[in-house]
Write an enzyme that holds these catalytic residues in place. Structure first.
Site, PDB file in Angstrom:
ATOM      1  CB  SER A 694      16.472 -19.575 -11.183  1.00  0.00           C
ATOM      2  OG  SER A 694      17.107 -20.749 -11.636  1.00  0.00           O
ATOM      3  CE  LYS A 737      21.302 -19.866 -11.395  1.00  0.00           C
ATOM      4  NZ  LYS A 737      19.956 -19.412 -10.997  1.00  0.00           N
TER       5      LYS A 737
END
Length: 822
Positions: A694, A737
């Site tokens: 990611s 996140k």
């Protein structure tokens, strides 16, 4: 055989079969008199006594006829048989006032013509009823019947040893078929109807046939009775022998000062087995083991094994159930009271309760709570058990490497015991408990077997209805058990085992959730444990946030609870010494009690820089902000990656370089930069291992910034996987996140467009504070992240995107796809 058998004629009065005069009648109940037969009987009815008196006053002749209904005292014409015997009264005694004892002798058969009176006694006109005038009968048939009757009679006498010898000899000495039939029928116990049938029969051979049939049937009955009596006698003798031996064993035990009573012990076991109401297979097995135990020496090793086996089996809740609570509203209130947040788990449990209320027989619901340590997986299982009214048992699977820990050991081995599943059932005390399979992802395997494979049967609703533990060796139904497993890492759970479970993810707690959990649960719990009252300790809001931000770094709340306990211990010391009566805990006071902060919040530099990009990463303790730094130096085209990177992240960096080579010229980057420059990509905190795809868009943005000397906005963070064509692919852990971005005061977060559905799972406070920018191409990322006014390309600016409606969390409506600059 050629001799003819002579039949003796009956003695009848003169005149042959002519009618005789009136004579008194006695109706006999249960008795039938035959000619030439002496009969003793008692007379109690007044009409019979009057009849005897009249007979004595006359010729002492009286007509004896049987009564059909033995229980009736009333006599009428229909209640008497027609055929009887004319008898002579030989003797009358009076042993009691109302009873006469009479002796009569039968003379000849007679048949009632008419009953003339019933008062004061019965009178009747009758006529003789002799046998048919056959002086000679079939010799062979008659002799065969006589022999058959004698053989049957001999067998009858053997089965009835109380028969008088005179009676037996009287039968053996005679060859007269009439005498034999009447003599035997009159002296053996037969029904009145059977005796009357023989009395009424005129044919001597038929009489013998009837008597032979009766004797044959009676012999079979007597033989069966004798066999039954022999079996009963043998059983009684056996029981007496066993009783005698047991009494001897008791006496020996008393002499040896042994308190054990084997007989009583076995009897107790058998009673317990009977009370359990087990299936036939289980009951027979346990009874067999109990009887084996009785035959063993009390102090032998094998007896101890069997005794332990029986005790374990009898302690299992074979038919013990707890009443389930199926009130959805009460269950919701219980779960809300015990836990803050966890909406997915709560909704799933409420669905489970609702379905069980509508379909009580549904089985096979196995749930796996998956999430980082300390987020409350074990405690939520306890709350579920409490809300559903089930008993709770915890089965720890961490480090289990032996299949026998699940299925149990064979009882023949020394130190054998049932498996953990049966042990948990026994501990719970009911057949429908909630069993927590804690740390199911920590199962191991060794040469002793694979315990995860043994769990396949336990967690399969089609198989666990007859789960057989190696120790108890009996089928036990686990289908009523609600299994809930917990795991930290799904990748270590074998696929077949994972397929049997419904996975519910428990993500890490946000800062706000930790604060609410501390205020509602942790602080009251620890204050009670440390003996402190609410009037003595006051936690200010900033104090709790200080503990969360500066003294813990975790996904759950275990460390937070330990820090709260540490603070309260120090406060308890001050109160116990009398230095303070009431303590108000502020941010400053927390620092005084706990010392220097263990963790300091990441302080981002408040200005834009070249080659420095804020990335977002997921860790087991929650989301983290990860800065990617890129430095471009003169060299020969080397690519260096540092920061303890995994293989996936290294490949993402190489992919990012290829993407930059493809689109870099649009941003004023030298097409041959990969030949003339060395690129160094670094992820700070090099001691922390990092891996995952990611960070692709983050690395591309940092490379574009460093190579084009364009600054990157410091208030923007991003996450997403990159492809060689520049597409941005979805990632996981968006909730954690974005929480990290919110914690570090980031204002804009760039995320993959395919992750828009995950926005609904974000915290409302996070959605309100952040501007979320879904993207699908790397050019869109660069348009947002690179500072305005310094971009060297592309020539035509990309159309601006509208931010998401933060308050509602709804996915934004975008314009047509953004064109890629040529």
């Amino acid at each position: 055989m050629s001799e003819r058998i002579k039949i003796k004629a009956e003695v009848v009065p003169e005149g042959g079969g002519k009618e005789v005069g009136e004579m008194p009648v006695i109706a006999m109940r249960g008795l039938v008199l035959f000619p030439r037969m002496v009969l003793h009987f008692d007379v109690g009815r007044q009409i019979s006594i009057q009849a005897l008196t009249a007979a004595i006053q006359g010729e002492r002749k009286i007509f004896m006829v049987a009564q059909r209904d033995l229980s009736s005292d009333e006599v009428n014409a229909q209640s008497l048989y027609q055929v009887g015997v004319v008898a002579t009264v030989r003797q009358i005694l009076k042993p009691q006032d109302d009873v006469l004892r009479v002796v009569v002798e039968g003379e000849y058969r007679a048949k009632t013509v008419e009953i003339t009176a019933f008062e004061p006694y019965i009178k009747a006109r009758c006529k003789p009823f002799p046998l048919r005038p056959r002086k000679v009968v079939n010799t062979i048939l008659c002799e065969a019947l006589i022999r058959t009757v004698k053989d049957y009679f001999e067998e009858y006498c053997a089965l009835s040893p109380k028969m008088p010898k005179e009676f037996v000899m009287g039968v053996y000495m005679s060859d007269d078929p009439v005498y034999i039939a009447e003599y035997i029928a009159g002296n053996i116990p037969m029904d009145v109807a059977q005796k009357q049938a023989i009395l009424e029969e005129n044919n001597p051979t038929k009489r013998l046939e009837m008597l032979a049939h009766f004797l044959e049937s009676e012999n079979e009955i007597l033989s069966t009775e004798q066999q039954i009596q022999e079996r009963v006698r043998e059983q009684v003798d056996k029981n007496q022998r066993e009783y005698y031996l047991r009494e001897q064993m008791k006496a020996i035990s008393q002499e040896l000062d042994e308190d054990e009573n084997p007989e009583q012990e076995i009897e107790d076991y058998l009673q317990k087995i009977e009370k359990l109401g087990l299936p036939d297979e289980c009951r027979e097995k346990l009874e067999k083991e109990a009887k084996r135990l009785y035959k063993m020496p009390a102090n032998s090793h094998e007896a101890g094994v069997v005794r332990g086996y029986l005790d374990t089996c009898l302690e299992l809740p074979w038919n013990t159930y707890t009443k389930e609570k199926l009130d959805v509203d009460k269950a919701r209130a219980q779960l809300e009271r015990d836990h803050y947040g966890m909406q997915k788990v709560k909704e799933r449990i409420l669905e489970l309760i609702a379905v069980r209320k509508l379909a009580p027989d549904i089985k096979g619901q196995i749930i796996c709570l998956y999430g980082p340590p300390g987020v409350g997986k074990t405690s939520v299982a306890k709350s579920i058990a409490k809300a559903m009214g089930r008993n709770y048992a915890r089965l720890s699977l961490g480090g289990v490497r032996d299949e026998s820990d699940i299925r149990g050991h064979r009882k023949t081995y020394i130190g054998s015991m049932p498996g953990r599943v049966i042990g948990a059932i026994k501990l719970s005390g009911s057949k429908n408990p909630l069993i927590l399979l804690d740390e199911i992802d920590k199962l191991g395997s060794s040469y002793n077997g694979d315990p995860s494979s043994a769990l396949l049967e336990v967690l399969d609703s089609e198989q666990n209805v007859a789960f057989r533990d190696h120790f108890i060796e009996l089928p036990f139904d686990l289908s009523d058990v609600l299994f809930i497993a917990t795991a930290n890492d799904l990748s270590t759970i074998p696929a077949p085992l994972l397929d049997r479970m419904e996975v519910i993810e428990l993500s890490s707690y946000t800062r706000e959730e930790k604060y609410n959990i501390a205020k509602r649960h942790l602080i009251p719990k620890q204050m009670k444990r440390h003996g402190l009252a609410a009037s003595q300790i006051t936690f200010k809001k900033e104090a709790v946030y200080t503990l969360i931000d500066n003294y813990t770094r975790e996904a759950g709340v275990r460390s937070l609870e330990r820090e709260i306990a540490s603070v309260l211990r120090k406060c308890a010391k001050l109160i116990a010494r009398g230095e303070q009566e009431k303590i108000v805990l502020s941010q400053k006071r927390i620092g005084e009690l706990l010392g220097v902060a263990k963790f300091k919040p990441d302080e981002l530099e408040g200005f834009d820089q070249v080659g420095v990009v804020n990335g977002l990463a997921w860790t087991s303790v929650g989301g983290e902000l990860l800065q990617v730094e890129v430095s471009v130096l003169k060299g020969t085209g080397k690519l260096e990656l540092t920061g303890s990177l995994g293989d996936v992240m290294k490949e993402s960096a190489q992919t990012a370089v290829s993407v930059v080579r493809r689109i870099g010229e649009r941003y004023g980057i030298d097409p041959d930069f990969y030949k003339s420059s060395d690129i160094h990509i670094h992820f700070p905190e090099g001691a922390v291992p990092k891996d995952g795809p990611s960070a692709g868009v983050t690395i591309v943005t940092a490379l574009i910034s460093a190579l084009s000397d364009v600054k990157v906005r410091h208030d923007v963070a991003m996450t997403g996987e990159i492809t060689l064509r520049g597409r941005v692919l979805p990632i996981g852990g968006l909730r954690e996140k974005t929480m990290a971005a919110y914690r570090n005061k980031i204002t804009t977060v760039i995320l993959p467009k395919q992750n828009e559905p995950d926005i609904e799972e974000m915290e409302p406070v996070v959605r309100q504070a952040l501007t979320l920018r879904p993207v699908s191409q790397i050019e869109q990322v660069l348009q947002i992240a690179l500072c305005e006014g310094q971009k060297k390309g592309p020539r035509q600016p990309l159309p601006a995107q509208k931010p998401l409606p933060a308050a509602t969390g709804e996915a934004p409506v975008h314009s047509s796809p953004i064109p890629i600059p040529q």
